[in-house]
Design a protein around this motif. Structure first.
Motif, PDB file in Angstrom:
ATOM      1  N   ASP A   1      -2.237   3.765   8.705  1.00 34.84           N
ATOM      2  CA  ASP A   1      -3.652   3.995   8.364  1.00 34.84           C
ATOM      3  C   ASP A   1      -4.138   5.350   8.879  1.00 34.84           C
ATOM      4  OD1 ASP A   1      -3.717   1.563   7.103  1.00 34.84           O
ATOM      5  OD2 ASP A   1      -4.627   0.488   8.787  1.00 34.84           O
TER       6      ASP A   1
ATOM      7  N   SER B   1      -2.989   7.898   6.553  1.00 35.73           N
ATOM      8  CA  SER B   1      -3.696   7.750   5.273  1.00 35.73           C
ATOM      9  C   SER B   1      -5.088   8.368   5.299  1.00 35.73           C
ATOM     10  CB  SER B   1      -3.815   6.261   4.916  1.00 35.73           C
ATOM     11  OG  SER B   1      -2.537   5.671   4.781  1.00 35.73           O
TER      12      SER B   1
ATOM     13  N   LYS C   1       0.852  -1.197   0.000  1.00 41.47           N
ATOM     14  CA  LYS C   1       0.000   0.000   0.000  1.00 41.47           C
ATOM     15  C   LYS C   1       0.887   1.246   0.000  1.00 41.47           C
ATOM     16  CE  LYS C   1      -1.755  -1.235   3.901  1.00 41.47           C
ATOM     17  NZ  LYS C   1      -2.558  -1.232   5.146  1.00 41.47           N
ATOM     18  N   ASN C   2       0.332   2.364  -0.459  1.00 44.07           N
ATOM     19  CA  ASN C   2       1.064   3.627  -0.370  1.00 44.07           C
ATOM     20  C   ASN C   2       0.091   4.772  -0.158  1.00 44.07           C
ATOM     21  OD1 ASN C   2       0.554   5.184  -3.068  1.00 44.07           O
ATOM     22  ND2 ASN C   2       1.000   3.084  -3.724  1.00 44.07           N
ATOM     23  N   THR C   3       0.594   5.838   0.432  1.00 44.03           N
ATOM     24  CA  THR C   3      -0.201   7.043   0.648  1.00 44.03           C
ATOM     25  C   THR C   3       0.698   8.257   0.525  1.00 44.03           C
ATOM     26  OG1 THR C   3      -1.733   8.141   2.182  1.00 44.03           O
ATOM     27  CG2 THR C   3       0.157   7.059   3.164  1.00 44.03           C
ATOM     28  N   LYS C   4       0.145   9.351   0.020  1.00 41.88           N
ATOM     29  CA  LYS C   4       0.930  10.582  -0.159  1.00 41.88           C
ATOM     30  C   LYS C   4       0.584  11.571   0.944  1.00 41.88           C
ATOM     31  CE  LYS C   4       0.215  13.691  -3.483  1.00 41.88           C
ATOM     32  NZ  LYS C   4       0.215  14.397  -4.790  1.00 41.88           N
TER      33      LYS C   4
ATOM     34  N   GLY D   1      -5.852  11.355   5.916  1.00 42.65           N
ATOM     35  CA  GLY D   1      -5.820  12.697   5.340  1.00 42.65           C
ATOM     36  C   GLY D   1      -6.356  13.743   6.293  1.00 42.65           C
TER      37      GLY D   1
ATOM     38  N   SER E   1      -3.355  13.732   8.830  1.00 43.43           N
ATOM     39  CA  SER E   1      -2.035  13.764   8.190  1.00 43.43           C
ATOM     40  C   SER E   1      -1.389  15.141   8.310  1.00 43.43           C
ATOM     41  CB  SER E   1      -2.141  13.373   6.713  1.00 43.43           C
ATOM     42  OG  SER E   1      -2.933  14.295   5.989  1.00 43.43           O
TER      43      SER E   1
END
Length: 525
Positions: A432, A435, A139-142, A437, A441
């Motif tokens: 998580d 992720s 998995k990836n998240t920006k 947002g 984040s």
């Protein structure tokens, strides 16, 4: 159980919550009484025979700076621009080749602007950084920096460390009141408990002494002078293995990439328009041998399968090229011994795990504090009074430094793989949570970036991650096993962050205004 209950309770609570000097020194030389020299943590008597005085010392120098790396060079320029007469002595003035000190967070960039040093990032092919990409288990998240309130130029910057340092040294050398000299400082000169200057060897091997009312030691993580000025407790949790990937594109342009790998994180970020730095964290103080090929095998068999597929070929090519470097990752909380006539700064004074790239931000923030403290003082010669006043530096720096230090240490422990199920849950909860947002984040990233260095915000977000992890465990319904795992998760979170905050100093970190030194007034000249 009682101990665990205390940690759980603590976790929940935290989640809510001049010429005279020259004359005297020369007179001592003539009388052959010898001067005391501080070498590490000892004061020893040495003969002055054969030691020459520096041409720039005593009444003609206000501040001696030991070291001209990022902290030393920036400090020399800053004090020089303030009108101080500065003598900076650096062991090696050739361009450094390092694998850390290459990423400047947005908060650090703002400090660079405040110090008038932003032009030092020009003409070195520095790259803008707008956030991070986080990878874990496919998995990836920006995660973007919250830069909406700033102009378009404000962002992180990544670059070759050596190029940045050389640009600052060049700028320092242009100032008429700054003397930049290559030499190795071997000791601090002390008289009656006050540091009066330094003894050093020139690049030609000639023994020299230089004196000034204030000596600031910035000789880096391998400092041989820090024991005189602080009580160092250096920890080496891991080592970085550094490579440069050439002519490859990162999955997310202008972003740092963090892979939550096994056993520990892997970092990627651009350092020029054609190069990407890769840092592989290896836990412990020993790394596989580069010479016999063990390192190459380790990188290809253990690390390569875990990195983003877009970077795989460039990563293998970098290994085959053979330019692999290693460096121990040091952590050292600030524990100063206030000494008249001297001050300790930079990595010589305070270090944190480089995972979050916060070192230069802390150093530049410290320089702003020192500049502002020294600004109203015209005469630095009353060493005892000046030292008492400058004790406020150690408190005023705490909100920024302790937030970045604590976050670096805590994130490293959370991001490392573990066989403990509670630690696994904490790691997954952190990924998580980020992720999600929004504030989930933006809050942590603003702490990481140095844009919002508030210790209380750090603690709240850290335990919010822990509570989020516990909440997930209780779904769809809590069982005794899940409740016990949740308790262990909270206990583990407390065991991670509380020792780090304790080392930083709870009072100075959260209640700096309650420390008497916070209110010190500048001495009357």
């Amino acid at each position: 159980m009682v101990m665990i209950d205390q940690y759980i309770l603590g976790g929940f609570v935290a989640s809510l919550f001049g010429f005279v000097l020259l004359y005297n020194l020369r007179r001592k030389i003539k009388q052959n009484k010898g001067s005391k020299i501080v070498r590490n943590d000892q004061c020893i008597k040495t003969s002055n025979e054969g030691i020459r005085r520096s041409a720039v010392d005593g009444g003609s120098t206000d501040v001696i700076i030991v070291g001209a790396g990022v902290a030393g060079a920036a400090l020399a320029i800053t004090l020089g621009n303030e009108g101080r007469r500065v003598h900076a002595i650096e062991r090696d003035l050739t361009e450094p080749d390092r694998i850390v000190g290459e990423l400047l967070q947005p908060g650090g960039y703002l400090k660079l602007i405040e110090l008038g040093l932003a032009d030092c990032l020009q003409d070195i092919d520095a790259q803008q950084i707008f956030g991070y990409a986080l990878y874990m288990d496919g998995k990836n998240t920006k995660l973007s920096y919250p830069l909406e309130k700033f102009n378009s130029d404000v962002s992180g910057r990544s670059f070759h460390n050596g190029r940045f340092i050389q640009r600052m040294r060049e700028k320092a050398a242009t100032l008429p009141n700054v003397r930049l000299e290559q030499g190795t400082v071997t000791s601090l000169l002390e008289e009656e408990g006050t540091i009066k200057g330094v003894q050093y060897k020139t690049k030609n091997g000639e023994e020299m002494t230089a004196s000034a009312p204030l000596t600031i030691v910035c000789d880096g993580c391998f400092s041989n002078l820090r024991r005189s000025l602080c009580t160092p407790k250096v920890d080496v949790p891991s080592c970085f293995v550094g490579l440069i990937l050439e002519n490859c594109d990162l999955p997310f342009a202008n972003h740092g990439h963090v892979v939550l790998a096994d056993p520990s994180p892997i970092l990627f970020y651009p350092i020029s328009s054609t190069e990407v730095r890769c840092l592989v964290d290896v836990p412990g103080q020993k790394v596989p041998s580069i010479a016999n090929g063990e390192m190459g095998t380790y990188l290809k068999t253990v690390v390569a399968p875990q990195i983003p597929s877009q970077l795989y070929d460039a990563f293998i090519a970098a290994i085959d090229k053979g330019k692999i470097k290693t460096m121990p990752n040091r952590s050292m909380p600030a524990n100063p011994l206030p000494t008249p006539g001297a001050l300790l700064m930079g990595d010589a004074f305070n270090m944190r795990h480089p995972l979050t790239g916060g070192g230069m931000t802390v150093a530049l923030s410290d320089i702003v504090v020192i500049r502002d403290l020294l600004r109203p003082i015209h005469d630095l010669n009353d060493a005892t009074t000046l030292s008492k006043y400058l004790e406020s530096f150690y408190t005023l720096r705490k909100p920024v430094a302790s937030t970045i230090n604590t976050l670096a240490g805590a994130l490293y422990k959370v991001f490392c793989a573990s066989s403990d199920q509670a630690r696994k849950e904490m790691r997954e909860a952190c990924f998580d949570y980020l992720s999600l947002g929004g504030i989930f984040s933006n809050g942590p990233v603003s702490l990481l970036s140095g844009l919002n260095p508030r210790p209380l915000s750090l603690v709240l977000h850290f335990f919010a991650v822990a509570v989020y992890g516990v909440g997930r465990l209780f779904l769809p319904f809590p069982t005794p096993k899940r409740i016990w795992l949740g308790a262990r998760l909270l206990s583990g979170a407390s065991r991670i962050i509380f020792p780090i905050m304790n080392a930083e100093g709870f009072r100075q970190m959260f209640f700096p205004a309650s420390v008497p030194a916070y209110y010190r007034s500048p001495p009357v000249n």
